[in-house]
Design an enzyme around this catalytic site. Structure first.
Site, short mmCIF file in Angstrom:
data_model
loop_
_atom_site.label_atom_id
_atom_site.label_comp_id
_atom_site.label_asym_id
_atom_site.label_seq_id
_atom_site.Cartn_x
_atom_site.Cartn_y
_atom_site.Cartn_z
N HIS A 157 2.55 63.86 11.24
CA HIS A 157 3.87 64.11 11.84
C HIS A 157 3.98 63.51 13.25
CE1 HIS A 157 4.27 67.34 8.71
NE2 HIS A 157 2.97 67.48 8.97
N SER A 278 10.50 40.51 30.79
CA SER A 278 11.93 40.79 30.89
C SER A 278 12.51 39.94 32.01
CB SER A 278 12.15 42.27 31.21
OG SER A 278 13.40 42.46 31.84
N LYS A 284 7.85 44.40 33.21
CA LYS A 284 7.83 44.54 31.75
C LYS A 284 6.90 43.57 31.05
CE LYS A 284 10.92 46.49 29.47
NZ LYS A 284 10.82 47.65 28.60
N GLU A 291 7.62 43.80 17.27
CA GLU A 291 9.00 44.20 16.94
C GLU A 291 9.62 43.25 15.93
OE1 GLU A 291 9.55 44.40 21.47
OE2 GLU A 291 11.32 45.42 20.67
#
Ligand code: ARG
Length: 459
Positions: A157, A278, A284, A291
């Protein structure tokens, strides 16, 4: 003007819109090498069977090599009016060698031709997928070996469950990709039969030898039913299904890498080579490759569904609907290969952050099960009662803001008087994972045994 291949009964040429909806050359030119291999095998067989002369067959076979080299070097001019790769190649062959080119299509149709080309193309992709999966598996085995005894949280979970080892987690993916590999190999065995010589749908009256062309093209045998041979695309759907299952595994791992590389988790550091920055936030470092793997996988599932939708309503045998098979498979294959390669690169380059993993492993009372197991083993308490006692100790630790090993012996004995200080031996995460020695368990010794088994397989 009407089509030079099939225009005998036509007085007028096609409308521009007709040409646009009909043409597949924009994409099926990717099967040029397969188309030419199929035609060369067919021509050799026609000559061997005395259906065309040896001299015509040689001229055709040489001419086809010239066409192939024109395509490979980029000088070939593809024509939309000629619809597809089959007619583009044949028309160019005619321009190069003249009359003998017209004999190539004896005892053959574009229906068995395209089915042959496409099977050859998909077979190459299965071979590429096998290589890609083996490379990925080997990168994962290396990670597992390096961190066979690093502890990290195991989740259910996405809540801390029990400590596991880094190596164990890596080897879980090895098992998944290994099943994908076995599905790839199974699919290849099932699809490796030749449609060539099924002709339009009914076979042919020419004395062709389908065994000869099947063998020349590396197929195990000719397909046994000509209607089936020209109208089945389950081999392509199976490819997409196998790809979809494997892509699902890639996507799950990609999702974990996205989570693990966050500042909140800090489980892994992805290499600069597989991350991006970024344009506004200077701090970043984004896991874009992971992704994009996660996102591209949707196209593969989509292709699988799309081709089943194309096929589900088609009466036997060939219908032009089937021309829609190729773009789906091409796109899915490209993205599957890319996702596998990107995942392999990320896995090879990533660094597991041993200290963060270990710190996280002990958070969330992850050794509570070890405590309960100790009560069962050492005091003879039934597991359900031990579970209850442990739950009370977890609640106590939580209220005190400390971890289980930080509770005093007195606190523990207040819950169950049979507890001795031997209990502290099982409450560390390293003791916990080392104790899980059941076959397939997370103990470093088990992980090392699996790593050794895989290294043998990969040799
Ligand atoms: N371009 C066609 C396809 O991809 C080739 C087969 C055409 N056959 C036909 N009977 N029109 O399916």
């Amino acid at each position: 003007s009407s089509n030079q291949m099939w225009g005998g009964r036509f007085a007028a040429g096609p409308d521009a819109i007709m040409e646009a909806i009909n043409a597949s050359i924009g994409y099926d030119q990717r099967m040029a090498a397969q188309d030419i291999a199929g035609s060369r095998a067919h021509a050799a067989m026609l000559a061997a069977q005395g259906i065309i002369t040896d001299s015509d067959a040689n001229t055709i076979r040489e001419g086809l090599l010239t066409v192939l080299s024109e395509i490979d070097s980029g000088t070939f001019e593809f024509s939309t009016a000629l619809e597809d790769i089959h007619m583009n190649v044949e028309a160019r062959l005619k321009a190069l060698i003249g009359e003998p080119a017209g004999r190539l299509h004896t005892g053959r149709s574009r229906n068995d031709q395209v089915a042959t080309d496409f099977r050859l193309w998909v077979r190459d992709q299965l071979d590429a997928a096998e290589k890609g999966l083996l490379a990925l598996i080997s990168a994962l085995v290396d990670q597992a070996e390096a961190g066979a005894d690093w502890v990290m949280p195991g989740f259910t979970h996405l809540q801390t469950a029990q400590p596991v080892t880094w190596g164990h987690h890596m080897m879980a993916y090895v098992e998944m990709f290994a099943r994908d590999l076995s599905r790839v190999r199974d699919a290849r065995v099932r699809m490796n039969e030749s449609p060539l010589g099924a002709a339009a749908l009914a076979g042919t009256g020419f004395p062709i030898d389908r065994h000869m062309t099947a063998e020349a093209l590396g197929f195990d045998r000719p397909m046994a039913n000509s209607l089936d041979a020209v109208s089945s695309r389950d081999f392509a759907i199976e490819f997409l299904s196998v790809a979809s299952i494997s892509a699902m595994h890639l996507s799950r791992f990609a999702e974990e890498l996205v989570i693990w590389s966050s500042a909140q988790f800090r489980f892994v550091t992805l290499s600069d080579r597989f991350s991006t920055g970024s344009s506004i936030m200077p701090q970043k470092k984004n896991p874009d490759a992971a992704e994009l793997i996660r996102a591209k996988i949707g196209r593969i599932f989509g292709a699988n569904v799309a081709l089943m939708m194309v096929m589900k309503g088609l009466p036997l045998a060939y219908s032009k609907d089937m021309q829609e098979d190729k773009e789906q498979v091409f796109d899915a294959a490209d993205n599957w290969m890319l996702a596998m390669a990107a995942m392999e690169g990320m896995v090879k380059d990533m660094t597991g952050n041993r200290a963060s993993l270990e710190e996280a492993a002990s958070a969330g009372f992850s050794t509570a099960t070890d405590l309960a197991d100790w009560l069962v083993r050492e005091t003879g308490l039934p597991f359900r009662d031990a579970h209850h006692v442990t739950g009370a100790l977890v609640a106590l630790a939580e209220s005190k803001g400390c971890d289980l090993p930080d509770l005093s012996l007195e606190d523990m004995q207040a819950q169950n008087s049979a507890i001795t200080d031997g209990i502290f031996d099982v409450l560390t995460v390293h003791k916990s994972v080392a104790s899980r020695t059941s076959y397939g368990g997370t103990a470093p010794a088990q992980v090392r045994a699996q790593v050794a088994r895989w290294k043998e397989v990969l040799k």
